[in-house]
Design a protein around this motif. Structure first.
Motif, mmCIF file in Angstrom:
data_model
loop_
_atom_site.group_PDB
_atom_site.id
_atom_site.type_symbol
_atom_site.label_atom_id
_atom_site.label_comp_id
_atom_site.label_asym_id
_atom_site.label_seq_id
_atom_site.Cartn_x
_atom_site.Cartn_y
_atom_site.Cartn_z
ATOM 1 N N ILE A 463 0.841 -1.207 0.000
ATOM 2 C CA ILE A 463 0.000 0.000 0.000
ATOM 3 C C ILE A 463 0.871 1.250 0.000
ATOM 4 C CG2 ILE A 463 -1.684 1.322 1.333
ATOM 5 C CD1 ILE A 463 -2.836 -1.321 2.322
ATOM 6 N N LEU A 464 1.969 1.226 0.762
ATOM 7 C CA LEU A 464 2.896 2.359 0.753
ATOM 8 C C LEU A 464 3.403 2.639 -0.659
ATOM 9 C CD1 LEU A 464 5.192 1.954 3.900
ATOM 10 C CD2 LEU A 464 3.814 3.943 3.330
ATOM 11 N N ALA A 465 3.803 1.589 -1.358
ATOM 12 C CA ALA A 465 4.341 1.758 -2.690
ATOM 13 C C ALA A 465 3.278 2.291 -3.659
ATOM 14 C CB ALA A 465 4.912 0.433 -3.198
ATOM 15 N N GLN A 466 2.073 1.772 -3.547
ATOM 16 C CA GLN A 466 1.022 2.188 -4.456
ATOM 17 C C GLN A 466 0.519 3.601 -4.192
ATOM 18 O OE1 GLN A 466 -1.914 -0.885 -3.888
ATOM 19 N NE2 GLN A 466 -0.784 -2.398 -5.089
ATOM 20 N N SER A 467 0.630 4.069 -2.953
ATOM 21 C CA SER A 467 0.098 5.394 -2.599
ATOM 22 C C SER A 467 1.152 6.472 -2.566
ATOM 23 C CB SER A 467 -0.598 5.318 -1.224
ATOM 24 O OG SER A 467 0.305 4.855 -0.223
ATOM 25 N N CYS A 468 2.403 6.146 -2.865
ATOM 26 C CA CYS A 468 3.475 7.137 -2.866
ATOM 27 C C CYS A 468 3.173 8.234 -3.877
ATOM 28 C CB CYS A 468 4.806 6.470 -3.208
ATOM 29 S SG CYS A 468 6.200 7.592 -3.258
ATOM 30 N N PRO A 469 3.177 9.508 -3.473
ATOM 31 C CA PRO A 469 2.826 10.602 -4.403
ATOM 32 C C PRO A 469 3.687 10.644 -5.652
ATOM 33 C CG PRO A 469 2.865 11.403 -2.142
ATOM 34 C CD PRO A 469 3.402 10.018 -2.107
#
Length: 471
Positions: A463-469
């Motif tokens: 999720i961190l990777a997918q939501s990184c701006p």
């Protein structure tokens, strides 16, 4: 004019009032009385409604902002957070029948809480039974002692001496309901209302809340790669003569996890001695050191004439739900802390204290600590590997030698936006702004991984990777 906010405040446990106010607000949020985006009264107005000091309400708001329940808008006020996970809020009053009634719980990187699933429940149950049947407990030998049960203070003295090199007279130990109560009592005992205490920035917002509840104002001192800056602390003392104490987390600085080196520790102790500062050492996670030689507390090297209050917690070793902390302090500071504690919580949780004394003596607590260290080290390594693989150069972090969290910096900024996007995708984050008193927020996150299993860690990093701006 705003309608008053009537709160059902539960003071049954005798804990600090600001925590009771915070709990009342969270109850109203979870049952739907306070909806996302709702504006709360100002601290002055709510203090008048509740008949308490404004600092008490401010401390409650501070804690809830740190936990993500509330958010502040400059010049507008304090509001219930818009992006609360669905599991934190009540369902609609009339749900559509076609919608599923059960929602998947959100993932969360905590502030460094342990995994409650690892609690040694069988050993704890045996210890409770032995404690409750013991003649000392049944005869009420410790009734009325605001310092806590003698059995636990004696066991803790041995525990601290053998594991940390801290020489602790049981008569100078005080048991509290968690380290936060110990910090509150330390501030009450050492500083007059209106005084100030130097704190690390970024730092621990719940400690600041405890200090404010005691009528003491926290003053931020910068933290660098070596922990609290002693040079900046001396400058702060010159600028504000009201500062009478400094609170530090030298073992694993909260939230950055850095360890204060030997040279800086000696500089800090020297400065405190020269300037007459009280040192409050919060050694909240000493039991979690995975690599390298153990770093002994400041309390081991402190000169005899230096007023140092050493604060620790057994909650981090067991579970957040087991509220038990302690403080080691010189007389007469400990006596004043005991007097303040007696006014709000006369004798604490005697059965729990007696049970933990049994666990320390029998070695059950030490065995649990060794098992937990193995598990948490594996989770730390898994998280670090996953971050490196999925985020690469977009993030920067140092592998901490211990503790239950990792301080991850964003190489491209945008931490607040990143936290918002991750929240919308089901992952709660604690961005750097949560740990600041007023200085510009670091573009970073505290990733408490201990309560997540392997699958949850992998999913959280995804999720961190997918939501990184900048992804």
């Amino acid at each position: 004019m705003r309608a008053p906010l009537a709160l059902d405040i539960d003071r049954a446990d005798g804990g600090p009032l600001f925590l009771a106010i915070a709990e009342a607000i969270t109850r109203d949020i979870t049952r739907g009385r306070l909806r996302p985006g709702a504006r709360l009264p100002g601290t002055r107005a709510l203090a008048r409604e509740l008949g308490v000091h404004r600092n008490t309400v401010d401390a409650a708001y501070q804690e809830l902002r740190m936990q993500g329940w509330l958010q502040a808008a400059p010049a507008r006020g304090t509001f219930v957070a818009e992006d609360l996970p669905q599991t934190m809020t009540a369902p609609p009053a009339a749900p559509v029948l076609a919608e599923p009634a059960v929602r998947r719980p959100a993932l969360a990187f905590s502030d460094g809480a342990p995994d409650p699933g690892l609690v040694p429940d069988k050993a704890l149950a045996r210890a409770f039974r032995r404690a409750l049947l013991s003649p000392a407990f049944r005869n009420g030998a410790d009734d009325g002692d605001a310092r806590g049960t003698r059995a636990l203070r004696e066991a803790l003295a041995d525990y601290l001496a053998s594991g940390r090199g801290v020489v602790a007279d049981p008569g100078r130990l005080l048991i509290a309901r968690g380290s936060q109560m110990a910090l509150y009592l330390a501030a009450r005992a050492t500083l007059a209302p209106g005084a100030a205490v130097a704190v690390e920035e970024p730092g621990y917002p719940l400690a600041w809340a405890a200090f404010r509840a005691a009528g003491v104002e926290p003053r931020g001192v910068p933290v660098d790669a070596g922990g609290l800056s002693v040079v900046a602390l001396e400058a702060a003392l010159d600028a504000d003569p009201r500062i009478g104490a400094v609170c530090v987390t030298p073992h694993h600085q909260y939230p950055t996890t850095v360890t204060m080196g030997a040279a800086r520790r000696l500089q800090l102790l020297d400065l405190a001695q020269r300037r007459g500062l009280v040192v409050i050492e919060d050694d909240y996670d000493h039991d979690y050191r995975f690599e390298g030689r153990p770093v002994l507390p400041l309390a081991v090297r402190a000169p005899d004439d230096l007023a140092l209050i050493y604060v620790g917690s057994l909650s981090k070793l067991l579970s957040p739900g087991i509220r038990l902390g302690y403080a080691l302090a010189p007389e007469p500071l400990l006596s004043r802390m005991a007097e303040a504690r007696a006014a709000i919580d006369r004798q604490g949780d005697a059965p729990l204290e007696a049970a933990l004394a049994e666990m320390i003596r029998d070695g059950d607590l030490g065995r649990h600590a060794r098992k937990a260290r193995r598990i948490y080290r594996a989770r730390r390594d898994l998280l670090a590997g996953a971050l490196a693989e999925r985020l690469g150069e977009r993030v920067v972090f140092d592998l901490p030698a211990g503790g239950l969290a990792l301080w991850m910096r964003s190489a491209q900024g945008g931490a607040d936006l990143w936290a918002m996007r991750a929240g919308q995708a089901g992952l709660a984050l604690l961005p750097g702004a949560r740990f600041m008193l007023g200085a510009p927020a670091p573009q970073a996150f505290r990733l408490g991984y201990a309560a997540l299993d392997a699958a949850q860690i992998v999913r959280a990093v995804e999720i961190l990777a997918q939501s990184c701006p900048q992804g």
